[in-house]
Design an enzyme around this catalytic site. Structure first.
Site, PDB file in Angstrom:
ATOM      1  NE  ARG A 193      -7.145 -22.030 -18.940  1.00 44.05           N
ATOM      2  CZ  ARG A 193      -7.758 -23.150 -18.942  1.00 44.05           C
ATOM      3  NH1 ARG A 193      -6.890 -23.599 -20.216  1.00 44.05           N
ATOM      4  NH2 ARG A 193      -8.127 -24.007 -18.319  1.00 44.05           N
TER       5      ARG A 193
ATOM      6  NE  ARG B  62     -12.290 -22.065 -19.331  1.00 47.87           N
ATOM      7  CZ  ARG B  62     -11.848 -23.236 -19.330  1.00 47.87           C
ATOM      8  NH1 ARG B  62     -10.934 -23.286 -20.580  1.00 47.87           N
ATOM      9  NH2 ARG B  62     -12.116 -24.432 -18.698  1.00 47.87           N
TER      10      ARG B  62
ATOM     11  CE  LYS C 159      -7.509 -31.479 -22.123  1.00 45.23           C
ATOM     12  NZ  LYS C 159      -7.108 -30.861 -20.774  1.00 45.23           N
TER      13      LYS C 159
ATOM     14  NE  ARG D  61     -13.346 -32.849 -19.120  1.00 51.50           N
ATOM     15  CZ  ARG D  61     -12.864 -31.934 -19.713  1.00 51.50           C
ATOM     16  NH1 ARG D  61     -12.610 -31.546 -21.170  1.00 51.50           N
ATOM     17  NH2 ARG D  61     -12.227 -30.937 -18.848  1.00 51.50           N
TER      18      ARG D  61
ATOM     19  NE  ARG E 174     -11.780 -26.717 -14.803  1.00 49.35           N
ATOM     20  CZ  ARG E 174     -10.966 -25.553 -15.226  1.00 49.35           C
ATOM     21  NH1 ARG E 174     -11.021 -24.695 -14.079  1.00 49.35           N
ATOM     22  NH2 ARG E 174     -10.381 -25.428 -16.033  1.00 49.35           N
TER      23      ARG E 174
HETATM   24  P1  ADP Z   1     -10.344 -27.719 -18.991  1.00 42.21           P
HETATM   25  O1  ADP Z   1      -9.425 -28.618 -19.879  1.00 42.21           O
HETATM   26  O2  ADP Z   1      -9.577 -26.484 -18.731  1.00 42.21           O
HETATM   27  O3  ADP Z   1     -10.743 -28.183 -17.779  1.00 42.21           O
HETATM   28  P2  ADP Z   1     -12.372 -27.645 -20.966  1.00 42.21           P
HETATM   29  O4  ADP Z   1     -12.417 -26.208 -21.853  1.00 42.21           O
HETATM   30  O5  ADP Z   1     -11.901 -28.738 -21.845  1.00 42.21           O
HETATM   31  O6  ADP Z   1     -11.352 -27.059 -19.898  1.00 42.21           O
HETATM   32  O7  ADP Z   1     -13.917 -27.823 -20.416  1.00 42.21           O
HETATM   33  C1  ADP Z   1     -14.371 -26.701 -19.622  1.00 42.21           C
HETATM   34  C2  ADP Z   1     -15.686 -27.496 -18.965  1.00 42.21           C
HETATM   35  O8  ADP Z   1     -16.649 -27.900 -20.136  1.00 42.21           O
HETATM   36  C3  ADP Z   1     -15.380 -28.793 -18.186  1.00 42.21           C
HETATM   37  O9  ADP Z   1     -15.000 -28.491 -16.740  1.00 42.21           O
HETATM   38  C4  ADP Z   1     -16.875 -29.682 -18.211  1.00 42.21           C
HETATM   39  O10 ADP Z   1     -17.694 -28.947 -17.579  1.00 42.21           O
HETATM   40  C5  ADP Z   1     -17.328 -29.402 -19.721  1.00 42.21           C
HETATM   41  N1  ADP Z   1     -16.700 -30.201 -20.488  1.00 42.21           N
HETATM   42  C6  ADP Z   1     -15.987 -30.076 -21.743  1.00 42.21           C
HETATM   43  N2  ADP Z   1     -15.615 -31.322 -22.247  1.00 42.21           N
HETATM   44  C7  ADP Z   1     -16.462 -32.435 -21.641  1.00 42.21           C
HETATM   45  C8  ADP Z   1     -16.872 -33.636 -21.795  1.00 42.21           C
HETATM   46  N3  ADP Z   1     -16.222 -34.426 -22.892  1.00 42.21           N
HETATM   47  N4  ADP Z   1     -17.744 -34.422 -20.883  1.00 42.21           N
HETATM   48  C9  ADP Z   1     -18.445 -33.677 -20.022  1.00 42.21           C
HETATM   49  N5  ADP Z   1     -17.904 -32.268 -19.735  1.00 42.21           N
HETATM   50  C10 ADP Z   1     -17.352 -31.743 -20.576  1.00 42.21           C
END
Ligand code: ADP
Length: 190
Positions: free
Chosen positions: A128, A134, A14, A89, A146
């Site tokens: 990554r 991270r 994404k 999400r 996740r």
């Molecule tokens: P990835 O797609 O690699 O899991 P992101 O960068 O989108 O990573 O998100 C990293 C973390 O940030 C998630 O695992 C969560 O803890 C938090 N997070 C991001 N967006 C949301 C959301 N919309 N609702 C709840 N938690 C979120």
């Protein structure tokens, strides 16, 4: 206005595709993960709150995420449109987004969902993790959490947009350029 939800599991690509799309279509990238990481880096109280969830691979509570997104949309309201990446999400977040946008006379044009098999996701995230710094990319248990959270809490968001006739699925394995081409073809029909 083009308002696109780019959807998919962690590691689906994404972020990579968003970077290319904002340039091609002149959109604002709204990545909740990036926003949280920025708060975390700056040590804000929001960052401190989010950190405990993020580092475990769990979702930050809806009201915290929704408040942060609302603020970002309002401060960028002269934009030509948004790419929502990593948001919504949960179904509650999707409902809140629809309300927020309609209050501003805006709406979601469509959701594009990237489909990638679980084994490939895990490989990409591990890879990554070697450079991203991270914590949530560097631990098998956190990666598995996740993906489980995605399947349990986030996947229903795709049905939410499907019910509105707004869902298009794209195969997310192949070259970055090919996938970008497939996504662009969908956007060009909005
Ligand atoms: P990835 O797609 O690699 O899991 P992101 O960068 O989108 O990573 O998100 C990293 C973390 O940030 C998630 O695992 C969560 O803890 C938090 N997070 C991001 N967006 C949301 C959301 N919309 N609702 C709840 N938690 C979120």
């Amino acid at each position: 206005m083009l308002n696109i939800v780019l959807f998919g599991p962690p590691g689906a690509g994404k972020g990579t595709q968003s970077e290319k799309l904002i340039e091609k279509y002149n959109l604002t990238h709204l990545s909740t993960g990036d926003l949280f990481r920025k708060h975390l880096g700056e040590g804000t109280s929001l960052g401190k709150l989010a950190k405990q969830y993020m580092n475990e691979g769990k979702l930050v509570p809806d009201e915290v995420v929704i408040g942060m997104v609302e603020e970002k949309i309002k401060e960028t309201s002269n934009s030509e449109g948004f790419i929502f990446d990593g948001f919504p999400r949960t179904v509650a977040q999707a409902e809140a987004l629809d309300e927020m946008l309609s209050a501003l006379g805006m709406e979601i044009s469509g959701m594009i969902a990237l489909d990638v098999p679980e084994e490939i996701l895990k490989e990409r995230i591990r890879e990554r993790g070697k450079t991203s710094g991270r914590v949530d990319d560097q631990d098998e248990g956190k990666i598995a959490t996740r993906i489980k959270v995605y399947l349990d809490e986030t996947l229903p968001v795709a049905s939410y947009y499907e019910n509105q006739g707004k869902l298009t699925k794209i195969h997310g394995v192949g070259t970055i350029e090919d996938i970008f081409g497939d996504i662009s073809n969908v956007i060009d029909q909005y």
